[in-house]
Enzyme design. Structure first.
Site, short mmCIF file in Angstrom:
data_model
loop_
_atom_site.label_atom_id
_atom_site.label_comp_id
_atom_site.label_asym_id
_atom_site.label_seq_id
_atom_site.Cartn_x
_atom_site.Cartn_y
_atom_site.Cartn_z
N GLU A 1 31.03 35.51 32.41
CA GLU A 1 31.82 36.67 32.03
C GLU A 1 32.61 36.40 30.75
O GLU A 1 32.82 37.32 29.94
CB GLU A 1 32.77 37.05 33.17
CG GLU A 1 32.11 37.69 34.37
CD GLU A 1 31.38 36.69 35.26
OE1 GLU A 1 31.58 35.46 35.06
OE2 GLU A 1 30.63 37.13 36.16
N HIS B 1 35.20 39.35 45.82
CA HIS B 1 34.51 40.48 45.20
C HIS B 1 35.33 41.76 45.26
O HIS B 1 35.15 42.65 44.45
CB HIS B 1 33.15 40.72 45.86
CG HIS B 1 32.16 39.63 45.63
ND1 HIS B 1 32.19 38.46 46.34
CD2 HIS B 1 31.12 39.53 44.77
CE1 HIS B 1 31.21 37.67 45.92
NE2 HIS B 1 30.55 38.30 44.97
#
Length: 327
Positions: free
Chosen positions: A54, A123
């Site tokens: 990321e 998550h």
């Protein structure tokens, strides 16, 4: 009008904006694999799979934005933003200001957020307040497919970096969306009144808007008219719509899934206390999740996420209609 799910609306917005502007490109883990029709239409240079990093995705996007492109990056889940914070907060959010406004830095960072799929705390984590607190970033969280499409199109066209968070449980919820691309646009920074009322104002965003609408329906059966406001855009924040409503109803309940400490609800409550205190007939209240990591168990998720019954109970307290607890 046509019926689309939120995920379909998001995909359609990407397709339309990529067709409209050659500077728009899409990057992310598996993006070319997940959206092969966009690869076929726009080519592999504009729809790119990326490494599982990321930080690299966000850093590349900041560089692309600085060079005149309009990157859209999909970081999949909101907690994964933690790996991209330096590029998004220290670069994307600050470079336009540091240039004295001489440059624009258009960039959209997408991710799914919220509980409901049982994917666990790593998550599911509502981090929107982090980005609202970061100068230079805009933040949107839609509640309907129409707003998913309209806000994403506006975010892509904006000359500032925008964090776009889609509640994962809304992804496959259908809704009406405008047929014409330009008619679908939804401006950033404008809240929507989802239900009119005169007795209490319920302010929310993302899937908690649905919770408020359920609560409003239940309250209507008791003769209480609740006005439901969908913020849609958390930064810029449309406080004028909220203040107009509270000055009329005299009561405010802010509902969101994110935890209570230093959240969007706290900001809304503070703004109302500062600017409309004389109109309040009762204390401002918040309904949020607990200050704990999101559980993976579906049953525990339902306890964690604010429910309509909780909202109803709080409104009953404010209205003075809640039955006393049994001895």
């Amino acid at each position: 009008m046509k019926s689309l799910t939120a995920q379909q609306a998001l995909h359609e917005a990407l397709r339309e904006e990529m067709a409209r502007d050659d500077a728009v490109l899409l990057m992310g883990e598996g993006m070319a694999t997940l959206r092969p029709d966009l690869v076929e239409t726009f080519g592999a240079e504009r729809v790119r799979n990326t490494p599982l990093s990321e930080a690299a995705i966000a850093g590349c996007a900041v560089g692309a934005s600085a060079m005149g492109l309009r990157p859209v990056i999909d970081l999949l889940y909101a907690p994964f933003f933690t790996y991209a914070m330096d590029a998004l907060v220290n670069s994307a959010g600050k470079l336009r200001y540091m240039s004295g406004g001489q440059f624009s830095f258009p960039l959209v960072a997408l991710a799914q957020t919220g509980a409901g799929w049982g994917v666990g705390a790593q998550h599911s984590h509502n981090l929107e307040a982090w980005f609202v607190h970061s100068p230079g970033l805009k933040v949107v969280m839609p509640s309907t497919p129409a707003d998913v499409k309209g806000l994403l199109k506006s975010a892509i066209r904006d000359d500032n970096p925008v964090v776009f968070l889609l509640d994962m449980t809304l992804g496959f919820t259908p809704g009406e969306v405008a047929e014409e691309p330009e008619a679908a646009l939804v401006p950033l920074g404008q809240a929507a009144v989802r239900r009119a009322g005169r007795d209490v104002t319920l302010v929310s965003y993302a899937k908690s808007v649905g919770t408020c609408l359920q609560a409003a329906e239940a309250l209507a059966g008791e003769g209480v008219e609740a006005e439901v406001i969908d913020l849609r855009s958390l930064k810029p924040l449309d406080l004028d719509t909220v203040l107009r409503s509270v000055r009329r109803t005299g009561r405010l309940v802010v509902v969101h899934e994110a935890g209570p400490l230093c959240g969007v609800g706290a900001e809304v409550a503070c703004a109302v206390a500062e600017r409309a205190f004389d109109a309040l007939k009762a204390p401002v209240r918040r309904v949020t999740s607990a200050d704990v990591p999101t559980p993976a168990s579906f049953a525990l998720e339902q306890v964690f996420v604010p429910q309509a019954g909780q909202v109803v109970a709080v409104v009953q307290e404010l209205m003075g209609t809640k039955a006393p607890a049994a001895a």
